[in-house]
Design a protein around this motif. Structure first.
Motif, mmCIF file in Angstrom:
data_model
loop_
_atom_site.group_PDB
_atom_site.id
_atom_site.type_symbol
_atom_site.label_atom_id
_atom_site.label_comp_id
_atom_site.label_asym_id
_atom_site.label_seq_id
_atom_site.Cartn_x
_atom_site.Cartn_y
_atom_site.Cartn_z
ATOM 1 N N ALA A 102 0.836 -1.206 0.000
ATOM 2 C CA ALA A 102 0.000 0.000 0.000
ATOM 3 C C ALA A 102 0.869 1.253 0.000
ATOM 4 O O ALA A 102 1.988 1.247 0.503
ATOM 5 C CB ALA A 102 -0.909 -0.002 1.224
ATOM 6 N N GLU A 103 0.330 2.320 -0.558
ATOM 7 C CA GLU A 103 1.017 3.609 -0.593
ATOM 8 C C GLU A 103 0.905 4.283 0.765
ATOM 9 O O GLU A 103 -0.070 4.115 1.479
ATOM 10 C CB GLU A 103 0.391 4.507 -1.659
ATOM 11 C CG GLU A 103 0.503 3.975 -3.072
ATOM 12 C CD GLU A 103 1.925 3.936 -3.589
ATOM 13 O OE1 GLU A 103 2.705 4.857 -3.285
ATOM 14 O OE2 GLU A 103 2.264 2.974 -4.294
ATOM 15 N N MET A 104 1.901 5.090 1.078
ATOM 16 C CA MET A 104 1.890 5.875 2.314
ATOM 17 C C MET A 104 0.953 7.064 2.157
ATOM 18 O O MET A 104 0.746 7.550 1.054
ATOM 19 C CB MET A 104 3.296 6.396 2.609
ATOM 20 C CG MET A 104 4.311 5.304 2.815
ATOM 21 S SD MET A 104 4.091 4.552 4.395
ATOM 22 C CE MET A 104 5.469 5.249 5.244
ATOM 23 N N THR A 105 0.418 7.523 3.265
ATOM 24 C CA THR A 105 -0.375 8.742 3.279
ATOM 25 C C THR A 105 0.329 9.758 4.171
ATOM 26 O O THR A 105 1.245 9.420 4.905
ATOM 27 C CB THR A 105 -1.793 8.480 3.815
ATOM 28 O OG1 THR A 105 -1.696 7.914 5.118
ATOM 29 C CG2 THR A 105 -2.557 7.523 2.890
ATOM 30 N N GLU A 106 -0.095 10.988 4.098
ATOM 31 C CA GLU A 106 0.537 12.073 4.840
ATOM 32 C C GLU A 106 0.303 11.930 6.346
ATOM 33 O O GLU A 106 -0.816 11.717 6.795
ATOM 34 C CB GLU A 106 -0.044 13.403 4.362
ATOM 35 C CG GLU A 106 0.659 14.620 4.860
ATOM 36 C CD GLU A 106 1.986 14.874 4.173
ATOM 37 O OE1 GLU A 106 2.818 15.571 4.752
ATOM 38 O OE2 GLU A 106 2.198 14.375 3.056
ATOM 39 N N ALA A 107 1.374 12.030 7.140
ATOM 40 C CA ALA A 107 1.262 12.016 8.601
ATOM 41 C C ALA A 107 0.892 13.404 9.090
ATOM 42 O O ALA A 107 1.201 14.407 8.454
ATOM 43 C CB ALA A 107 2.579 11.582 9.223
ATOM 44 N N THR A 108 0.236 13.457 10.229
ATOM 45 C CA THR A 108 -0.143 14.736 10.826
ATOM 46 C C THR A 108 0.503 14.855 12.201
ATOM 47 O O THR A 108 0.980 13.869 12.766
ATOM 48 C CB THR A 108 -1.670 14.835 10.991
ATOM 49 O OG1 THR A 108 -2.079 13.855 11.952
ATOM 50 C CG2 THR A 108 -2.394 14.609 9.666
ATOM 51 N N ASP A 109 0.493 16.055 12.761
ATOM 52 C CA ASP A 109 0.996 16.238 14.121
ATOM 53 C C ASP A 109 0.193 15.380 15.096
ATOM 54 O O ASP A 109 0.726 14.841 16.058
ATOM 55 C CB ASP A 109 0.919 17.708 14.532
ATOM 56 C CG ASP A 109 2.023 18.546 13.893
ATOM 57 O OD1 ASP A 109 2.988 17.961 13.343
ATOM 58 O OD2 ASP A 109 1.914 19.779 13.935
ATOM 59 N N ALA A 110 -1.107 15.248 14.844
ATOM 60 C CA ALA A 110 -1.951 14.426 15.719
ATOM 61 C C ALA A 110 -1.501 12.964 15.666
ATOM 62 O O ALA A 110 -1.506 12.271 16.692
ATOM 63 C CB ALA A 110 -3.420 14.547 15.307
ATOM 64 N N ASP A 111 -1.117 12.480 14.480
ATOM 65 C CA ASP A 111 -0.602 11.114 14.361
ATOM 66 C C ASP A 111 0.633 10.938 15.236
ATOM 67 O O ASP A 111 0.760 9.945 15.964
ATOM 68 C CB ASP A 111 -0.227 10.779 12.911
ATOM 69 C CG ASP A 111 -1.408 10.699 11.974
ATOM 70 O OD1 ASP A 111 -2.533 10.441 12.445
ATOM 71 O OD2 ASP A 111 -1.200 10.891 10.753
ATOM 72 N N ILE A 112 1.562 11.886 15.160
ATOM 73 C CA ILE A 112 2.798 11.796 15.930
ATOM 74 C C ILE A 112 2.489 11.813 17.420
ATOM 75 O O ILE A 112 3.049 11.038 18.198
ATOM 76 C CB ILE A 112 3.770 12.944 15.552
ATOM 77 C CG1 ILE A 112 4.092 12.906 14.050
ATOM 78 C CG2 ILE A 112 5.034 12.890 16.398
ATOM 79 C CD1 ILE A 112 4.692 11.614 13.549
ATOM 80 N N ASP A 113 1.578 12.680 17.847
ATOM 81 C CA ASP A 113 1.188 12.729 19.257
ATOM 82 C C ASP A 113 0.617 11.392 19.710
ATOM 83 O O ASP A 113 0.910 10.914 20.812
ATOM 84 C CB ASP A 113 0.161 13.839 19.498
ATOM 85 C CG ASP A 113 0.756 15.234 19.378
ATOM 86 O OD1 ASP A 113 2.003 15.365 19.469
ATOM 87 O OD2 ASP A 113 -0.017 16.186 19.180
ATOM 88 N N GLN A 114 -0.193 10.751 18.858
ATOM 89 C CA GLN A 114 -0.780 9.459 19.207
ATOM 90 C C GLN A 114 0.286 8.369 19.257
ATOM 91 O O GLN A 114 0.233 7.479 20.113
ATOM 92 C CB GLN A 114 -1.873 9.084 18.207
ATOM 93 C CG GLN A 114 -3.118 9.919 18.336
ATOM 94 C CD GLN A 114 -4.137 9.603 17.250
ATOM 95 O OE1 GLN A 114 -3.900 8.794 16.365
ATOM 96 N NE2 GLN A 114 -5.283 10.261 17.323
ATOM 97 N N ILE A 115 1.276 8.419 18.363
ATOM 98 C CA ILE A 115 2.360 7.436 18.389
ATOM 99 C C ILE A 115 3.119 7.561 19.700
ATOM 100 O O ILE A 115 3.389 6.567 20.381
ATOM 101 C CB ILE A 115 3.300 7.618 17.183
ATOM 102 C CG1 ILE A 115 2.584 7.227 15.887
ATOM 103 C CG2 ILE A 115 4.573 6.784 17.356
ATOM 104 C CD1 ILE A 115 3.319 7.616 14.624
#
Length: 122
Positions: A102-115
């Motif tokens: 699968a292709e990657m999608t754009e990460a967000t600041d919220a994604d990083i906070d959740q990680i």
């Protein structure tokens, strides 16, 4: 989640550093020194190649066959096996748990906070 920018990496590194600091602050058995060469067989339960592995040993079996992996579904686990080859143009893709590329999608600041928080569900 997808493409991660430098700002995401910096944010992740700071959050990860704090998590690791907190985790290891609780440890009491962390060695303070290690051999410069990483050690040798004498440091791994005294096992050596000469004593425990026959000279000329090969770690392959010509009679072994490998099956392709199968991906997981909502109802069933996948099976281990050889990874399916990515197709032409999939050089920026990743292998998903369902066995597809699968292709990657754009990460967000919220994604990083959740990680960092350990709550990211992708």
């Amino acid at each position: 989640m997808g493409v991660i920018h430098t700002s995401h990496l910096e944010r992740f590194a700071k959050g990860f550093e704090q998590k690791i600091t907190n985790l290891f602050a609780k440890k009491t058995e962390i060695p303070t020194t290690l051999p410069a060469n990483g050690g040798n067989a004498a440091t791994v339960n005294g096992h050596t190649v000469a004593a425990n592995v026959p000279a000329g040993a090969k770690f392959t079996d010509t009679n072994t066959t490998y099956s392709p992996m199968t991906g997981a579904t909502a109802a069933a686990s996948g099976t281990q096996g050889l990874v399916p080859a990515p197709g032409k143009g999939k050089q920026n893709s990743f292998l998903r748990g369902d066995g597809t590329w699968a292709e990657m999608t754009e990460a967000t600041d919220a994604d990083i906070d959740q990680i960092i928080a350990g709550t990211f569900n992708g």
